[in-house]
Each structure stands twice: as C-alpha cells, then as structure tokens.
Design a protein around this motif. Structure first.
Motif, PDB file in Angstrom:
ATOM      1  N   TRP A   1      56.338  35.075  24.958  1.00  7.41           N
ATOM      2  CA  TRP A   1      55.906  36.412  24.716  1.00  7.41           C
ATOM      3  C   TRP A   1      54.823  36.945  25.626  1.00  7.41           C
ATOM      4  O   TRP A   1      54.562  38.051  25.733  1.00  7.41           O
ATOM      5  CB  TRP A   1      55.435  36.762  23.365  1.00  7.41           C
ATOM      6  CG  TRP A   1      54.176  35.851  22.962  1.00  7.41           C
ATOM      7  CD1 TRP A   1      54.588  34.706  22.125  1.00  7.41           C
ATOM      8  CD2 TRP A   1      53.056  35.947  23.038  1.00  7.41           C
ATOM      9  NE1 TRP A   1      53.350  34.173  22.033  1.00  7.41           N
ATOM     10  CE2 TRP A   1      52.401  34.934  22.526  1.00  7.41           C
ATOM     11  CE3 TRP A   1      52.236  37.332  23.505  1.00  7.41           C
ATOM     12  CZ2 TRP A   1      50.879  34.858  22.663  1.00  7.41           C
ATOM     13  CZ3 TRP A   1      50.911  37.063  23.601  1.00  7.41           C
ATOM     14  CH2 TRP A   1      50.295  35.796  23.012  1.00  7.41           C
ATOM     15  N   ILE A   2      53.961  36.175  26.325  1.00  5.26           N
ATOM     16  CA  ILE A   2      52.703  36.514  26.845  1.00  5.26           C
ATOM     17  C   ILE A   2      53.050  37.352  27.989  1.00  5.26           C
ATOM     18  O   ILE A   2      52.515  38.292  28.454  1.00  5.26           O
ATOM     19  CB  ILE A   2      52.064  35.117  27.363  1.00  5.26           C
ATOM     20  CG1 ILE A   2      51.536  34.285  26.140  1.00  5.26           C
ATOM     21  CG2 ILE A   2      50.977  35.266  28.433  1.00  5.26           C
ATOM     22  CD1 ILE A   2      50.926  32.832  26.681  1.00  5.26           C
TER      23      ILE A   2
ATOM     24  N   TYR B   1      55.137  30.221  24.236  1.00  3.14           N
ATOM     25  CA  TYR B   1      54.464  31.268  24.928  1.00  3.14           C
ATOM     26  C   TYR B   1      55.310  32.130  25.307  1.00  3.14           C
ATOM     27  O   TYR B   1      54.854  33.160  26.547  1.00  3.14           O
ATOM     28  CB  TYR B   1      53.346  30.489  25.713  1.00  3.14           C
ATOM     29  CG  TYR B   1      52.773  29.396  25.244  1.00  3.14           C
ATOM     30  CD1 TYR B   1      51.649  29.704  23.943  1.00  3.14           C
ATOM     31  CD2 TYR B   1      52.818  28.081  25.569  1.00  3.14           C
ATOM     32  CE1 TYR B   1      51.099  28.377  23.426  1.00  3.14           C
ATOM     33  CE2 TYR B   1      52.342  27.075  24.723  1.00  3.14           C
ATOM     34  CZ  TYR B   1      51.459  27.168  23.991  1.00  3.14           C
ATOM     35  OH  TYR B   1      50.593  26.201  23.174  1.00  3.14           O
TER      36      TYR B   1
ATOM     37  N   TYR C   1      56.003  44.799  19.556  1.00  2.00           N
ATOM     38  CA  TYR C   1      57.255  43.819  19.030  1.00  2.00           C
ATOM     39  C   TYR C   1      58.483  44.320  18.939  1.00  2.00           C
ATOM     40  O   TYR C   1      59.666  44.215  19.227  1.00  2.00           O
ATOM     41  CB  TYR C   1      56.777  43.007  18.149  1.00  2.00           C
ATOM     42  CG  TYR C   1      57.764  42.012  17.462  1.00  2.00           C
ATOM     43  CD1 TYR C   1      58.137  40.935  18.416  1.00  2.00           C
ATOM     44  CD2 TYR C   1      58.477  42.189  16.399  1.00  2.00           C
ATOM     45  CE1 TYR C   1      59.099  40.057  17.850  1.00  2.00           C
ATOM     46  CE2 TYR C   1      59.117  41.246  15.944  1.00  2.00           C
ATOM     47  CZ  TYR C   1      59.782  40.172  16.736  1.00  2.00           C
ATOM     48  OH  TYR C   1      60.554  39.442  16.311  1.00  2.00           O
TER      49      TYR C   1
ATOM     50  N   TYR D   1      50.451  45.674  17.673  1.00  2.00           N
ATOM     51  CA  TYR D   1      51.141  44.563  18.046  1.00  2.00           C
ATOM     52  C   TYR D   1      52.539  44.694  17.423  1.00  2.00           C
ATOM     53  O   TYR D   1      53.704  44.599  18.117  1.00  2.00           O
ATOM     54  CB  TYR D   1      50.573  43.074  17.658  1.00  2.00           C
ATOM     55  CG  TYR D   1      51.716  42.060  18.103  1.00  2.00           C
ATOM     56  CD1 TYR D   1      51.617  41.556  19.425  1.00  2.00           C
ATOM     57  CD2 TYR D   1      52.808  41.383  17.369  1.00  2.00           C
ATOM     58  CE1 TYR D   1      52.402  40.693  19.900  1.00  2.00           C
ATOM     59  CE2 TYR D   1      53.524  40.617  17.704  1.00  2.00           C
ATOM     60  CZ  TYR D   1      53.381  40.104  19.113  1.00  2.00           C
ATOM     61  OH  TYR D   1      54.197  39.205  19.474  1.00  2.00           O
TER      62      TYR D   1
ATOM     63  N   TYR E   1      48.120  26.465  19.170  1.00  2.00           N
ATOM     64  CA  TYR E   1      47.612  27.282  18.039  1.00  2.00           C
ATOM     65  C   TYR E   1      47.970  26.585  16.769  1.00  2.00           C
ATOM     66  O   TYR E   1      47.692  27.058  15.665  1.00  2.00           O
ATOM     67  CB  TYR E   1      48.514  28.921  17.953  1.00  2.00           C
ATOM     68  CG  TYR E   1      50.149  28.550  18.053  1.00  2.00           C
ATOM     69  CD1 TYR E   1      50.781  28.061  17.023  1.00  2.00           C
ATOM     70  CD2 TYR E   1      50.613  28.754  19.366  1.00  2.00           C
ATOM     71  CE1 TYR E   1      52.261  28.157  17.239  1.00  2.00           C
ATOM     72  CE2 TYR E   1      52.010  28.552  19.586  1.00  2.00           C
ATOM     73  CZ  TYR E   1      52.753  28.494  18.449  1.00  2.00           C
ATOM     74  OH  TYR E   1      54.129  28.347  18.479  1.00  2.00           O
TER      75      TYR E   1
ATOM     76  N   TYR F   1      47.812  31.527  15.499  1.00  2.00           N
ATOM     77  CA  TYR F   1      49.072  32.276  15.440  1.00  2.00           C
ATOM     78  C   TYR F   1      49.127  33.734  15.237  1.00  2.00           C
ATOM     79  O   TYR F   1      50.393  34.262  15.616  1.00  2.00           O
ATOM     80  CB  TYR F   1      49.762  31.528  14.247  1.00  2.00           C
ATOM     81  CG  TYR F   1      51.292  31.529  14.054  1.00  2.00           C
ATOM     82  CD1 TYR F   1      51.846  30.539  14.881  1.00  2.00           C
ATOM     83  CD2 TYR F   1      51.831  32.394  13.233  1.00  2.00           C
ATOM     84  CE1 TYR F   1      53.504  30.679  14.869  1.00  2.00           C
ATOM     85  CE2 TYR F   1      53.311  32.210  13.131  1.00  2.00           C
ATOM     86  CZ  TYR F   1      53.918  31.365  13.904  1.00  2.00           C
ATOM     87  OH  TYR F   1      55.490  31.462  13.762  1.00  2.00           O
ATOM     88  N   GLU F   2      48.182  34.322  14.964  1.00  2.00           N
ATOM     89  CA  GLU F   2      48.068  35.930  14.850  1.00  2.00           C
ATOM     90  C   GLU F   2      47.767  36.280  16.476  1.00  2.00           C
ATOM     91  O   GLU F   2      46.717  36.536  16.662  1.00  2.00           O
ATOM     92  CB  GLU F   2      46.850  36.351  13.816  1.00  2.00           C
ATOM     93  CG  GLU F   2      47.410  35.916  12.464  1.00  2.00           C
ATOM     94  CD  GLU F   2      46.375  36.581  11.526  1.00  2.00           C
ATOM     95  OE1 GLU F   2      46.239  37.898  11.379  1.00  2.00           O
ATOM     96  OE2 GLU F   2      45.930  35.774  10.711  1.00  2.00           O
ATOM     97  N   LEU F   3      48.903  36.901  16.928  1.00  2.00           N
ATOM     98  CA  LEU F   3      49.036  37.229  18.285  1.00  2.00           C
ATOM     99  C   LEU F   3      48.059  38.518  18.506  1.00  2.00           C
ATOM    100  O   LEU F   3      47.457  38.631  19.638  1.00  2.00           O
ATOM    101  CB  LEU F   3      50.486  37.391  18.858  1.00  2.00           C
ATOM    102  CG  LEU F   3      51.276  36.344  18.562  1.00  2.00           C
ATOM    103  CD1 LEU F   3      52.603  36.361  18.995  1.00  2.00           C
ATOM    104  CD2 LEU F   3      50.634  35.172  19.093  1.00  2.00           C
ATOM    105  N   HIS F   4      47.966  39.273  17.755  1.00  2.00           N
ATOM    106  CA  HIS F   4      47.296  40.627  17.789  1.00  2.00           C
ATOM    107  C   HIS F   4      45.767  40.379  18.184  1.00  2.00           C
ATOM    108  O   HIS F   4      45.141  41.018  18.847  1.00  2.00           O
ATOM    109  CB  HIS F   4      47.343  41.913  16.726  1.00  2.00           C
ATOM    110  CG  HIS F   4      46.987  41.344  15.473  1.00  2.00           C
ATOM    111  ND1 HIS F   4      47.355  40.153  14.769  1.00  2.00           N
ATOM    112  CD2 HIS F   4      45.749  41.550  14.788  1.00  2.00           C
ATOM    113  CE1 HIS F   4      46.827  40.165  13.543  1.00  2.00           C
ATOM    114  NE2 HIS F   4      45.620  40.828  13.624  1.00  2.00           N
TER     115      HIS F   4
ATOM    116  N   VAL G   1      45.844  30.920  23.780  1.00  2.00           N
ATOM    117  CA  VAL G   1      46.659  31.123  22.280  1.00  2.00           C
ATOM    118  C   VAL G   1      46.397  29.994  21.532  1.00  2.00           C
ATOM    119  O   VAL G   1      46.845  29.244  21.415  1.00  2.00           O
ATOM    120  CB  VAL G   1      48.163  31.155  22.680  1.00  2.00           C
ATOM    121  CG1 VAL G   1      49.036  31.592  21.477  1.00  2.00           C
ATOM    122  CG2 VAL G   1      48.562  32.498  23.763  1.00  2.00           C
TER     123      VAL G   1
END
Length: 189
Positions: free
Chosen positions: A17-18, A15, A54, A50, A157, A37-40, A34
């Motif tokens: 990147w949060i 996590y 990134y 996203y 996730y 897996y698809e963060l967007h 979360v």
C-alpha cells in the motif's frame, strides 16, 4: 491438518500500500518506517482520511498486490496433504476480488472466509484450525490466547513479545519447515 492463512501481509507483500499512499498523500514513507499496524499514524493523517483513501482504491489495491516470495509454491505443497482455508479481515465487499486474486495466482484452497472483522477466533474454531498463519500481532495474540498455534510472519510492524503459542517465521520456506516439524512431532506422540 487444517491450516488457516491470512491474506494481506501474509501471502502478499506487507508494504503493498505504500506506493499508493505516498502518491495520494504526497509523502515518502518507506517500509522501514512501518513499525505499527495503524497505517494512518505512520502516514501522519487521521483515521478518517486514511479510510477515505482506502475506500477509493481498495478494489484496485487488492487486485494488484504482489505475492510474497515462495508463498505460492509452499501453499501448493501444503495443500497436497492438508486443508487450506484463507481467513481474512477484508470487508465483505472484497469477497469477489479476493477469490479472483487467489485464482489468478492459482493458489489452492478449500475455503475462503472474508470476515469483515479482525476477530478470527470463531472462524478458526469452526474450521478446527491446527495452525494459523498471520501477520497481525493483535490477531496472533488473540488466536494464541484461544490455544491456536500461530505462525507469525515477520514484518516491521509485528516485532513485539510473543507467547508460547506463537512462532515467528521469516519467510514461506521457514513456514513449510516449521509445519513439517510440527507434523513430525505429532506423529511421534
């Protein structure tokens, strides 16, 4: 044994990147949210938004990720009797950052493969991989369908049904114990 290990979310905090995403997008996402897996989708933005975020921070982000508890010590023990290969889907432009990160923490390895692709089966085959340590559910499924034994590091996730070639592990000490059991079973055969 030849042990292949993913990097992001596997040896690093999944996590990481949060905090950066919350600041950038003015959100308040927590690790509990979360669940994919698809963060967007979690953040509620487009894939392009996203990707722009990134691309602006990827070098800094991957230089400063925190390492998971006990990962370094376990990898050091495993490296005494096994070959350690890091196999990551990171973009090729992150190869130097990846080597610097592993060297900063003095993580031993016999090879680092920065693929620029999530598809790791070909590399695992070329390395004669015995065990692959991974956090991505999709990667674990793809590897397991090619008859690789996968240790899936538990995250919010990746809690989906597993097949016979995938073992869920909660932490790096459990990874070590699971590999030790596998080695004992092989010696008994």
């Amino acid at each position: 044994m030849n042990i292949c290990i993913d990097i992001d979310g596997t040896i690093t905090d999944p996590y990481y990147w949060i905090e950066s995403a919350n600041k950038y997008f003015n959100k308040n996402i927590t690790a509990d949210e979360v669940t994919q897996y698809e963060l967007h989708k979690i953040i509620g933005i487009t894939r392009d938004e996203y990707t722009d975020f990134y691309n602006k921070i990827k070098f800094e982000l991957h230089s400063e990720e925190t390492i998971r508890k006990d990962a370094l010590e376990v990898i050091q023990k495993l490296a005494e009797l096994n070959n350690i290969y890091f196999v990551t889907a990171r973009e090729k432009c992150l190869e130097i950052v990846t080597h610097k990160y592993l060297n900063k923490y003095e993580i031993p390895y016999d090879g680092v493969y920065v693929l620029g692709s999530a598809h790791k089966v070909g590399t695992a085959k070329n390395l004669n991989c015995d065990i692959f340590i991974e956090d991505s559910y999709e990667n674990a499924i793809e590897l397991s369908k090619s008859n690789f034994k996968v240790l899936l590091v538990d995250t919010n996730y990746n809690r989906l049904p597993l097949n016979q070639n995938i073992t869920r592990v909660l932490n790096w000490n459990e990874i070590y114990n699971t590999i030790e059991k596998m080695l004992l079973q092989e010696k008994a055969m």
